[in-house]
Design a protein around this motif. Structure first.
Motif, PDB file in Angstrom:
ATOM      1  N   VAL A  60       0.852  -1.186   0.000  1.00  0.00           N
ATOM      2  CA  VAL A  60       0.000   0.000   0.000  1.00  0.00           C
ATOM      3  C   VAL A  60       0.887   1.236   0.000  1.00  0.00           C
ATOM      4  CG1 VAL A  60      -1.717   1.323   1.286  1.00  0.00           C
ATOM      5  CG2 VAL A  60      -1.867  -1.162   1.230  1.00  0.00           C
ATOM      6  N   GLU A  61       0.721   2.073  -1.008  1.00  0.00           N
ATOM      7  CA  GLU A  61       1.374   3.374  -1.029  1.00  0.00           C
ATOM      8  C   GLU A  61       0.297   4.410  -0.786  1.00  0.00           C
ATOM      9  OE1 GLU A  61       4.078   6.279  -3.813  1.00  0.00           O
ATOM     10  OE2 GLU A  61       2.761   4.838  -4.763  1.00  0.00           O
ATOM     11  N   ASN A  62       0.482   5.200   0.241  1.00  0.00           N
ATOM     12  CA  ASN A  62      -0.518   6.189   0.611  1.00  0.00           C
ATOM     13  C   ASN A  62      -0.094   7.565   0.114  1.00  0.00           C
ATOM     14  OD1 ASN A  62      -2.673   7.494   1.864  1.00  0.00           O
ATOM     15  ND2 ASN A  62      -1.500   7.804   3.734  1.00  0.00           N
ATOM     16  N   LYS A  63      -0.975   8.179  -0.688  1.00  0.00           N
ATOM     17  CA  LYS A  63      -0.722   9.533  -1.179  1.00  0.00           C
ATOM     18  C   LYS A  63      -1.768  10.514  -0.666  1.00  0.00           C
ATOM     19  CE  LYS A  63       1.706   8.399  -5.402  1.00  0.00           C
ATOM     20  NZ  LYS A  63       1.776   8.588  -6.852  1.00  0.00           N
ATOM     21  N   GLY A  64      -2.642  10.090   0.202  1.00  0.00           N
ATOM     22  CA  GLY A  64      -3.695  10.958   0.730  1.00  0.00           C
ATOM     23  C   GLY A  64      -3.866  10.688   2.205  1.00  0.00           C
ATOM     24  N   THR A  65      -5.026  10.159   2.558  1.00  0.00           N
ATOM     25  CA  THR A  65      -5.297   9.740   3.931  1.00  0.00           C
ATOM     26  C   THR A  65      -5.743   8.287   3.896  1.00  0.00           C
ATOM     27  OG1 THR A  65      -5.961  11.969   4.575  1.00  0.00           O
ATOM     28  CG2 THR A  65      -6.687  10.160   5.993  1.00  0.00           C
ATOM     29  N   ALA A  66      -5.069   7.445   4.647  1.00  0.00           N
ATOM     30  CA  ALA A  66      -5.425   6.032   4.717  1.00  0.00           C
ATOM     31  C   ALA A  66      -5.740   5.681   6.162  1.00  0.00           C
ATOM     32  CB  ALA A  66      -4.292   5.157   4.206  1.00  0.00           C
ATOM     33  N   ASN A  67      -6.857   5.000   6.360  1.00  0.00           N
ATOM     34  CA  ASN A  67      -7.249   4.511   7.677  1.00  0.00           C
ATOM     35  C   ASN A  67      -7.244   2.991   7.642  1.00  0.00           C
ATOM     36  OD1 ASN A  67      -7.835   7.094   8.916  1.00  0.00           O
ATOM     37  ND2 ASN A  67      -9.562   7.193   7.518  1.00  0.00           N
ATOM     38  N   ILE A  68      -6.288   2.399   8.320  1.00  0.00           N
ATOM     39  CA  ILE A  68      -6.168   0.949   8.374  1.00  0.00           C
ATOM     40  C   ILE A  68      -6.744   0.518   9.719  1.00  0.00           C
ATOM     41  CG2 ILE A  68      -4.590  -1.012   8.196  1.00  0.00           C
ATOM     42  CD1 ILE A  68      -4.589   0.925   5.727  1.00  0.00           C
ATOM     43  N   GLU A  69      -7.913  -0.123   9.687  1.00  0.00           N
ATOM     44  CA  GLU A  69      -8.609  -0.487  10.917  1.00  0.00           C
ATOM     45  C   GLU A  69      -8.578  -1.978  11.202  1.00  0.00           C
ATOM     46  OE1 GLU A  69     -12.448   1.155  10.176  1.00  0.00           O
ATOM     47  OE2 GLU A  69     -11.756   3.210  10.465  1.00  0.00           O
ATOM     48  N   SER A  70      -8.354  -2.793  10.188  1.00  0.00           N
ATOM     49  CA  SER A  70      -8.314  -4.237  10.379  1.00  0.00           C
ATOM     50  C   SER A  70      -7.711  -4.860   9.130  1.00  0.00           C
ATOM     51  CB  SER A  70      -9.725  -4.791  10.626  1.00  0.00           C
ATOM     52  OG  SER A  70     -10.540  -4.565   9.485  1.00  0.00           O
ATOM     53  N   GLY A  71      -7.565  -6.167   9.158  1.00  0.00           N
ATOM     54  CA  GLY A  71      -7.046  -6.887   8.005  1.00  0.00           C
ATOM     55  C   GLY A  71      -5.644  -7.403   8.252  1.00  0.00           C
ATOM     56  N   THR A  72      -5.189  -8.219   7.318  1.00  0.00           N
ATOM     57  CA  THR A  72      -3.853  -8.793   7.376  1.00  0.00           C
ATOM     58  C   THR A  72      -3.113  -8.375   6.121  1.00  0.00           C
ATOM     59  OG1 THR A  72      -4.672 -10.680   8.640  1.00  0.00           O
ATOM     60  CG2 THR A  72      -2.554 -10.944   7.542  1.00  0.00           C
ATOM     61  N   TYR A  73      -1.942  -7.801   6.305  1.00  0.00           N
ATOM     62  CA  TYR A  73      -1.134  -7.298   5.201  1.00  0.00           C
ATOM     63  C   TYR A  73       0.270  -7.847   5.349  1.00  0.00           C
ATOM     64  CZ  TYR A  73      -4.924  -3.927   5.405  1.00  0.00           C
ATOM     65  OH  TYR A  73      -6.156  -3.348   5.450  1.00  0.00           O
ATOM     66  N   GLY A  74       0.863  -8.205   4.245  1.00  0.00           N
ATOM     67  CA  GLY A  74       2.227  -8.695   4.316  1.00  0.00           C
ATOM     68  C   GLY A  74       2.867  -8.733   2.957  1.00  0.00           C
ATOM     69  N   THR A  88      -1.294  11.184   5.367  1.00  0.00           N
ATOM     70  CA  THR A  88      -1.559  10.760   6.735  1.00  0.00           C
ATOM     71  C   THR A  88      -2.039   9.315   6.716  1.00  0.00           C
ATOM     72  OG1 THR A  88      -2.178  12.992   7.408  1.00  0.00           O
ATOM     73  CG2 THR A  88      -2.941  11.187   8.812  1.00  0.00           C
ATOM     74  N   MET A  89      -1.426   8.483   7.544  1.00  0.00           N
ATOM     75  CA  MET A  89      -1.833   7.088   7.673  1.00  0.00           C
ATOM     76  C   MET A  89      -2.180   6.828   9.129  1.00  0.00           C
ATOM     77  SD  MET A  89       0.189   3.586   6.610  1.00  0.00           S
ATOM     78  CE  MET A  89       0.010   3.907   4.866  1.00  0.00           C
ATOM     79  N   ASN A  90      -3.425   6.404   9.372  1.00  0.00           N
ATOM     80  CA  ASN A  90      -3.898   6.068  10.708  1.00  0.00           C
ATOM     81  C   ASN A  90      -4.054   4.559  10.791  1.00  0.00           C
ATOM     82  OD1 ASN A  90      -4.271   8.864  11.543  1.00  0.00           O
ATOM     83  ND2 ASN A  90      -5.973   8.879  10.102  1.00  0.00           N
ATOM     84  N   ILE A  91      -3.249   3.920  11.622  1.00  0.00           N
ATOM     85  CA  ILE A  91      -3.305   2.466  11.786  1.00  0.00           C
ATOM     86  C   ILE A  91      -3.890   2.193  13.163  1.00  0.00           C
ATOM     87  CG2 ILE A  91      -1.990   0.324  11.810  1.00  0.00           C
ATOM     88  CD1 ILE A  91       0.159   1.797  10.132  1.00  0.00           C
ATOM     89  N   THR A  92      -5.135   1.693  13.198  1.00  0.00           N
ATOM     90  CA  THR A  92      -5.812   1.448  14.472  1.00  0.00           C
ATOM     91  C   THR A  92      -6.130  -0.028  14.692  1.00  0.00           C
ATOM     92  OG1 THR A  92      -7.963   1.902  13.466  1.00  0.00           O
ATOM     93  CG2 THR A  92      -6.832   3.752  14.525  1.00  0.00           C
ATOM     94  N   GLY A  93      -5.715  -0.874  13.770  1.00  0.00           N
ATOM     95  CA  GLY A  93      -5.951  -2.307  13.903  1.00  0.00           C
ATOM     96  C   GLY A  93      -5.321  -3.039  12.750  1.00  0.00           C
ATOM     97  N   GLY A  94      -5.310  -4.349  12.852  1.00  0.00           N
ATOM     98  CA  GLY A  94      -4.792  -5.176  11.774  1.00  0.00           C
ATOM     99  C   GLY A  94      -3.429  -5.764  12.094  1.00  0.00           C
ATOM    100  N   THR A  95      -3.023  -6.691  11.238  1.00  0.00           N
ATOM    101  CA  THR A  95      -1.724  -7.343  11.354  1.00  0.00           C
ATOM    102  C   THR A  95      -0.933  -7.008  10.102  1.00  0.00           C
ATOM    103  OG1 THR A  95      -2.656  -9.125  12.679  1.00  0.00           O
ATOM    104  CG2 THR A  95      -0.555  -9.565  11.579  1.00  0.00           C
ATOM    105  N   ILE A  96       0.193  -6.365  10.307  1.00  0.00           N
ATOM    106  CA  ILE A  96       1.015  -5.882   9.196  1.00  0.00           C
ATOM    107  C   ILE A  96       2.397  -6.499   9.371  1.00  0.00           C
ATOM    108  CG2 ILE A  96       1.911  -3.840   8.023  1.00  0.00           C
ATOM    109  CD1 ILE A  96      -0.386  -2.336   9.714  1.00  0.00           C
ATOM    110  N   THR A  97       2.815  -7.300   8.397  1.00  0.00           N
ATOM    111  CA  THR A  97       4.084  -8.016   8.487  1.00  0.00           C
ATOM    112  C   THR A  97       4.955  -7.671   7.294  1.00  0.00           C
ATOM    113  OG1 THR A  97       2.959  -9.831   9.591  1.00  0.00           O
ATOM    114  CG2 THR A  97       5.134 -10.292   8.718  1.00  0.00           C
ATOM    115  N   GLY A  98       6.206  -7.454   7.557  1.00  0.00           N
ATOM    116  CA  GLY A  98       7.174  -7.212   6.493  1.00  0.00           C
ATOM    117  C   GLY A  98       8.294  -8.220   6.593  1.00  0.00           C
ATOM    118  N   GLY A  99       8.688  -8.745   5.455  1.00  0.00           N
ATOM    119  CA  GLY A  99       9.782  -9.699   5.420  1.00  0.00           C
ATOM    120  C   GLY A  99      11.033  -9.102   4.830  1.00  0.00           C
ATOM    121  N   ASN A 116      -5.457  -4.021  18.976  1.00  0.00           N
ATOM    122  CA  ASN A 116      -5.453  -5.062  17.953  1.00  0.00           C
ATOM    123  C   ASN A 116      -4.551  -4.717  16.778  1.00  0.00           C
ATOM    124  OD1 ASN A 116      -7.278  -6.733  19.329  1.00  0.00           O
ATOM    125  ND2 ASN A 116      -8.969  -5.460  18.660  1.00  0.00           N
ATOM    126  N   THR A 117      -3.595  -3.840  17.000  1.00  0.00           N
ATOM    127  CA  THR A 117      -2.636  -3.472  15.972  1.00  0.00           C
ATOM    128  C   THR A 117      -1.341  -4.235  16.205  1.00  0.00           C
ATOM    129  OG1 THR A 117      -3.572  -1.260  15.792  1.00  0.00           O
ATOM    130  CG2 THR A 117      -1.363  -1.560  14.921  1.00  0.00           C
TER     131      THR A 117
END
Length: 195
Positions: A60-74, A88-99, A116-117
């Motif tokens: 995900v490349e954010n060029k505006g406003t992104a609200n990440i409230e849930s989900g699994t990203y990797g 602006t990126m607001n992360i209030t939940g979810g599982t975000i993994t980078g390898g 739950n973040t």
């Protein structure tokens, strides 16, 4: 009627993402969860039809406003989330993994909160970080961890930590403050090395 066909792409959602970027649609970050879900579905969780373009650089490349409230990203690419300098990126939940290098790369404003973040970096290198801060990052909650690299790496900008669990299992610090302004008023920070 127009047809957009690019056999180098994995899915319709990847094509839509590419077109939104190409036409500089600034608010497409609010659709990031849906676009990512479409790519995950069409590639069977990045197992089939994956090309170099699919996993190139970021999910995900954010060029505006992104609200990440849930989900699994990797991803195993350079960044899982990349936040541009005026975004602006607001992360209030979810599982975000980078390898790979950085899980969340913050140039603009990144706000991390919520019980739950979970933000994790599993790359086996001490140059990696779960959160790489280059703008203004505020951590009010969540779990941020790294297997070998830094949990939080502040290259420049402003870092504010008021809560959350920040840890690493490696032989380096959980938080590396290189430049910028830092405020730590809360949270639990643990490391096998000094903080």
């Amino acid at each position: 009627s127009y047809s957009f066909i690019d056999e180098r792409l994995s899915s319709t959602c990847e094509e839509v993402t590419r077109l939104l970027k190409m036409f500089n649609v600034k608010e497409y970050g609010k659709y990031a969860n849906y676009l990512y879900a479409g790519i995950v579905l069409d590639t069977n969780r990045f197992v089939r039809n994956v090309t170099a373009n699919t996993t190139n650089k970021y999910v995900v490349e954010n060029k505006g406003t992104a609200n990440i409230e849930s989900g699994t990203y990797g991803t195993t690419s350079t960044y899982t989330f990349y936040n541009n300098s005026s975004s602006t990126m607001n992360i209030t939940g979810g599982t975000i993994t980078g390898g790979d290098q950085y899980t969340v790369y913050g140039n603009g404003t990144v706000n991390i909160s919520g019980n739950n973040t979970n933000i994790t970096n599993t790359y086996n290198s001490n140059i990696a970080a779960a959160v790489y801060e280059n703008g203004t990052t505020t951590i009010n909650g969540g779990n941020i961890s790294a297997t070998k690299g830094y949990a939080v790496y502040q290259y420049s900008g402003t870092l504010k930590i008021y809560g959350g669990n920040i840890s690493n299992d490696g032989s380096i610090q959980a938080i590396n403050i290189r430049n910028g302004n830092t405020t730590i008023e809360g949270g639990e920070i643990t490391s096998n090395n000094n903080v």
